[in-house]
Design a protein around this motif. Structure first.
Motif, mmCIF file in Angstrom:
data_model
loop_
_atom_site.group_PDB
_atom_site.id
_atom_site.type_symbol
_atom_site.label_atom_id
_atom_site.label_comp_id
_atom_site.label_asym_id
_atom_site.label_seq_id
_atom_site.Cartn_x
_atom_site.Cartn_y
_atom_site.Cartn_z
ATOM 1 N N MET A 56 0.821 -1.212 0.000
ATOM 2 C CA MET A 56 0.000 0.000 0.000
ATOM 3 C C MET A 56 0.853 1.260 0.000
ATOM 4 N N ILE A 151 -4.236 -7.344 -4.007
ATOM 5 C CA ILE A 151 -5.014 -7.251 -2.772
ATOM 6 C C ILE A 151 -5.998 -8.407 -2.648
ATOM 7 N N GLY A 175 -5.224 -4.945 8.817
ATOM 8 C CA GLY A 175 -5.748 -3.818 8.053
ATOM 9 C C GLY A 175 -5.070 -2.512 8.398
ATOM 10 N N SER A 178 -2.338 -1.829 6.082
ATOM 11 C CA SER A 178 -2.745 -1.207 4.820
ATOM 12 C C SER A 178 -2.821 0.304 4.961
ATOM 13 N N ASN A 296 -5.771 9.119 4.667
ATOM 14 C CA ASN A 296 -5.170 7.903 5.220
ATOM 15 C C ASN A 296 -4.980 7.996 6.727
ATOM 16 N N SER A 299 -8.278 7.258 8.027
ATOM 17 C CA SER A 299 -8.529 5.828 7.908
ATOM 18 C C SER A 299 -7.828 5.045 9.014
ATOM 19 N N GLN A 303 -9.489 2.598 11.667
ATOM 20 C CA GLN A 303 -9.032 1.213 11.758
ATOM 21 C C GLN A 303 -8.663 0.835 13.186
ATOM 22 N N ARG A 354 -13.204 3.190 3.362
ATOM 23 C CA ARG A 354 -13.122 2.122 2.352
ATOM 24 C C ARG A 354 -12.059 1.087 2.700
ATOM 25 N N HIS A 355 -10.842 1.528 3.023
ATOM 26 C CA HIS A 355 -9.736 0.601 3.267
ATOM 27 C C HIS A 355 -9.631 0.181 4.733
ATOM 28 N N SER A 356 -10.546 0.611 5.560
ATOM 29 C CA SER A 356 -10.533 0.226 6.973
ATOM 30 C C SER A 356 -11.784 -0.586 7.300
ATOM 31 N N ARG A 359 -13.243 -2.720 4.070
ATOM 32 C CA ARG A 359 -12.385 -3.827 3.666
ATOM 33 C C ARG A 359 -12.403 -4.944 4.712
#
Length: 923
Positions: A56, A151, A175, A178, A296, A299, A303, A354-356, A359
């Protein structure tokens, strides 16, 4: 809207973020997540974290470069075509992944993909300097396809290493890798943007991809677990897609991923269109790196701080519903207001969640399916859902662009797709539950099979079997006909069969069915060579065609059983003196002439009469099981209140207990009331009392259940409470439609969980005391600890029995059996169902006990602030659990013989007062 002003605000925020380290709260939370990982999981979890971190970080550098290069040279209106190309490329390469798997072991696969990413990205960096504007399309497509393939394959491999319980502990940590990698990549892009052109970020991304090839080597992936065979099967996309379509749960998961990707595509297009409109081309590189760094960081906050809590509080489905709800709200605001600020707000929901949260939740959705099916379809679901959703979103964007390019129009589209996603997330819960239940179904013990109704062909086969010379085959056929209620079709000529056992059984069945078409054959049977047949003929004669002369002649039969049968038949019609029967029985019981007692009991069942009641009561209590069984069955033919004491006492005898319960039922409501009184009598023989709850439940009435619940509320004996719960469980199986009052069951459930938590605390304190002082570890100490654990397991079983009664639409029995399974996947399925079906605070208390007993779920560390060992022993001695109190008193006496007389174990009647003050669910 002032685009440069927004850009300066984000730059200032990121400048401040870069000046300081991560906040102390985040560091502490990251440490807590890492601490929950067990020693045997650390290698795989750490390798996964570093692999995702490295990829990432490189992808964030590449993403920043591609966005800046593309929008600086081309229009945002061309983005939908790029999305379509990404979808086509990802689908094409997914169908070819199995070819790579044939050549490379699964444990090396991620390393190979990262090497491919590094050298492919390096090639694109070189091409930028010699190619035309088309290269920006290629770089954009390359980054999208690469992210999809690496991924998706990463999470597929990881799913084969952990159960759902482990995933909910570990995935938040993995996660975080990421998000942390994305932060480092965005921060590096922001720093590099001040000194080098955007195209050199592509070279930096290639270098990071190359460094990321090392961590996957330490992932404990085995070729036999998820490797090449699964990937070969996955290569047939059409077959995998059909497997998805045939599974209702997988169809909905694929639909959810598709709706989510369409929404993300709209959000991305709206945001980049706004950036293209409001930000100067020379500032795009710094703008994107600045925004991505801020998102990020957000995020990472989500997370570390929200994802584990949301998964625990609202479950996977509730957590997944949070993301579309946030995007729906932001999209409605953008549609109403417009501008770069609201576009950034919309993108913030996407970037932070989205990425936390999304996902992590989406990956957990695949755990209810079997590992083999997951290996075959997960990549296909992910690629079709993600890139198919991106293609669908792109087509919709192109269609709308042909009519209107207004920002509000695309914001409305985003809101509608987010609404569809939200509905899918909220309606997925039932299917998620059902999928886990199906996993447990495989572990379910086989239920009793009901015999199907006989068709004509089967009936003809059975009737032909009656002519078989093998008596065992004929007896089996007779039993089947009797069980099917077809005794009326048994031919009378079977009474000519050479086997005495067959003739006796057939005669008994025909007599019980009220038939008399065989009467002409009775004369022949009275002279049969087998005394059992002669006795059966006399029983039939006394019941169907009583003849005093024939019965008196039979009294002189040489076989004592036959003569006793004749005597009972005469007595039932008033043709004999009761004293004669009493004398006969006294002699038979003293001498052990069981053929006589059995004959008397069997004859009494054929011709029940008040004259034989005393004899049946006497015979029911004799030591011969066959005589007792025959007497109890005879009582059922002519119920009498006089039989109650004898039947109650027979509950203590295993061999006749079931028949005694059946005979008690024939005594009616008066027997039920008397059983309730006996259950309340704590002075009753405990060998009898512990079987009274089952006898009450056998009545199968709401009154019987109410009596048991009333006693459950006040009973102090743990064994009797357990027997009441078992009896209520059987009652519920027999009467699934009748309601049960919830209040006493809920009170009992809370008490059992309090007891389980108290026992858990005692056991931990005992264990910690032995760790702190090795001299305390002794055989008696270990025996005491083991006994406390057994009591804890009993409290857990009672809790599940109560849950099965409270929520009778869910089979908590299967969930409990799942926890006893040696398979970690099955135990994890049971744990997930508990998290979904039980509400707090009961859920937390139940899972704390389960995790401690099974070793799954939350890791139990050493106890801080342990009380003195002697204090714990004293509490155990006074706990009210009789055997436990004896063990604890013995341990105290072992340590200090002079003080053992001061230990006074609490009487068992005080047991319910034991787990008192501690709040339910307190850890």
């Amino acid at each position: 809207m002032d685009g440069p002003r927004i850009y300066r605000k984000f730059s200032a925020v990121n400048s401040e973020a870069g000046r300081f380290s991560l906040p102390r709260t985040l560091a502490r939370r990251a440490f807590e997540l890492a601490a929950r990982i067990r020693p045997e999981e650390r290698r795989s979890a750490g390798s996964a974290f570093l692999t995702l971190f490295g990829f990432m970080a490189g992808h964030s550098l590449l993403e920043t470069a591609r966005d800046a290069l593309f929008l600086a040279s081309l229009s945002a209106r061309r983005l939908p075509w790029v999305y379509l190309l990404i979808a086509v490329g990802a689908l094409f390469l997914t169908t070819r992944q199995h070819e790579l798997a044939r050549r490379i072991p699964a444990r090396n696969e991620l390393t190979a993909w990262l090497l491919f990413a590094a050298f492919g990205t390096l090639a694109f960096w070189l091409a930028i300097f010699v190619a035309g504007p088309w290269i920006y399309y290629a770089v954009y497509v390359w980054s999208g396809v690469l992210a999809t393939l690496v991924i998706v394959r990463f999470w597929t491999l990881l799913g084969g290493l952990f159960t759902v319980t482990q995933a909910k502990r570990i995935y938040a940590f993995v996660g975080a890798g990421s998000v942390a990698g994305a932060i480092v990549g965005s921060g590096a892009a922001l720093a590099l943007a001040e000194v080098v052109p955007a195209q050199h970020l592509v070279l930096a991304a290639a270098a990071v991809f190359l460094a990321a090839t090392v961590p996957p080597r330490f992932l404990e992936v085995h070729d036999t677990a998820d490797g090449n065979g699964a990937l070969e099967r996955m290569g047939d996309v059409a077959r995998a897609a059909r497997a998805v379509w045939l599974q209702p749960y997988l169809r909905r998961v694929a639909g959810l991923i598709l709706a989510a990707t369409v929404t993300f595509t709209f959000v991305d297009f709206v945001f980049k269109s706004a950036a293209d409109r409001y930000i100067a081309p020379q500032r795009l590189e710094e703008f994107f790196s600045s925004v991505y760094l801020a998102l990020n960081l957000a995020s990472l906050l989500v997370q570390l701080l929200l994802v584990p809590r949301l998964l625990r509080w609202v479950g996977v489905n509730g957590a997944l519903a949070v993301v579309p709800a946030v995007l729906l709200t932001s999209a409605v605001g953008l549609a109403a207001g417009g501008g770069l600020t609201l576009a950034l707000v919309l993108k913030s929901g996407d970037g932070a969640l989205r990425h936390s949260l999304y996902r992590t939740g989406a990956e957990v959705l695949f755990f209810p399916i079997s590992p083999d099916l997951r290996a075959r379809v997960k990549s296909v679901v992910d690629v079709i859902g993600q890139r198919g959703g991106q293609a669908l979103g792109s087509v919709l964007i192109l269609m709308v662009l042909s009519v209107s390019a207004r920002e509000a129009t695309f914001a409305t589209l985003t809101a509608l797709s987010a609404l569809a996603w939200l509905v899918l997330a909220l309606t997925l819960r039932g299917h998620y539950l059902r999928a886990f239940r199906e996993q447990l179904q495989e572990e379910r013990t086989t239920d009793q099979v009901r015999m199907p109704a006989l068709d004509l062909a089967s009936l003809e086969t059975l009737l032909s079997t009656l002519n078989d010379p093998d008596e065992n085959r004929v007896l089996a056929a007779l039993d089947v006909l009797s069980a099917q209620g077809k005794a009326g079709v048994i031919p009378a000529l079977i009474l000519y069969h050479p086997s005495g056992r067959v003739v006796e059984r057939a005669l008994t069945l025909m007599t019980a069915g009220g038939r008399d078409d065989f009467s002409p054959l009775l004369d022949r049977l009275e002279a049969h060579a087998d005394p059992r047949v002669r006795a059966a003929a006399l029983r039939t004669l006394g019941a169907v065609h009583p003849d005093r002369g024939r019965l008196e002649r039979a009294a002189a039969d040489v076989d004592p059983g036959v003569s006793a049968t004749a005597l009972v038949a005469r007595l039932s019609h008033g043709w004999a003196d009761p004293v004669e029967l009493a004398s006969l029985l006294d002699g038979a019981l003293r001498s052990g002439a069981w053929e006589v007692t059995r004959a008397v009991a069997g004859a009494a069942a054929a011709v029940p009469a008040p004259a034989v009641e005393d004899a049946l009561i006497q015979l029911a209590g004799c030591s011969d099981d066959e005589t007792s069984l025959a007497a109890v069955r005879a009582m059922r033919e002519a119920p009498s209140p006089r039989y109650f004491p004898a039947l109650l006492g027979l509950l203590a005898r295993h061999s006749v207990r079931a028949e005694a319960r059946a005979s008690l039922i024939t005594l009616g409501s008066s027997a039920l009331a008397r059983l309730a009184d006996e259950l309340a009598d704590e002075a009753l023989d405990p060998r009898v009392r512990k079987h009274v709850p089952r006898a009450i439940a056998a009545f199968r009435t709401t009154q019987a259940a109410a009596l048991l619940l009333r006693r459950l509320d006040i009973e102090t004996d743990g064994l009797i409470r357990y027997r009441i719960l078992r009896a209520l469980g059987r009652w519920r199986v027999d009467q699934p439609m009748l309601p049960l009052p919830r209040a006493p069951l809920e009170r009992a459930l809370e008490w059992n969980l309090r007891a389980g938590l108290r026992l858990l605390a005692w056991r931990r304190e005992l264990a910690q005391s032995a760790i702190d002082d090795a001299r305390l570890d002794s055989p008696l100490h270990r025996a005491l600890s083991d006994f406390v654990r057994d009591k804890q397991a009993h409290a857990l079983e009672r809790a599940f029995r109560l849950l099965n009664l409270i929520q009778d639409d869910d089979d908590f029995r299967r969930i409990f059996l799942g926890f006893q399974s040696p398979s970690p996947v099955t135990r994890a399925s049971s744990r997930e169902l508990v998290e979904l079906l039980v509400l707090p605070p009961l859920r937390e208390a139940l899972l704390q006990i389960v995790d401690d007993l099974t070793g799954d779920g939350r890791v139990v560390h050493t106890v801080k602030g342990t009380r003195p060992y002697r204090v714990v022993l004293q509490e155990l001695a006074e706990a009210g659990f009789p055997t436990l109190s004896v063990f604890a008193a013995a341990r105290i006496g072992q340590l200090d013989p002079a003080s053992v007389t001061a230990v006074v174990p609490r009487p068992s009647g005080d047991e319910r007062a034991t787990p008192a003050a501690r709040p339910l669910g307190e850890r």
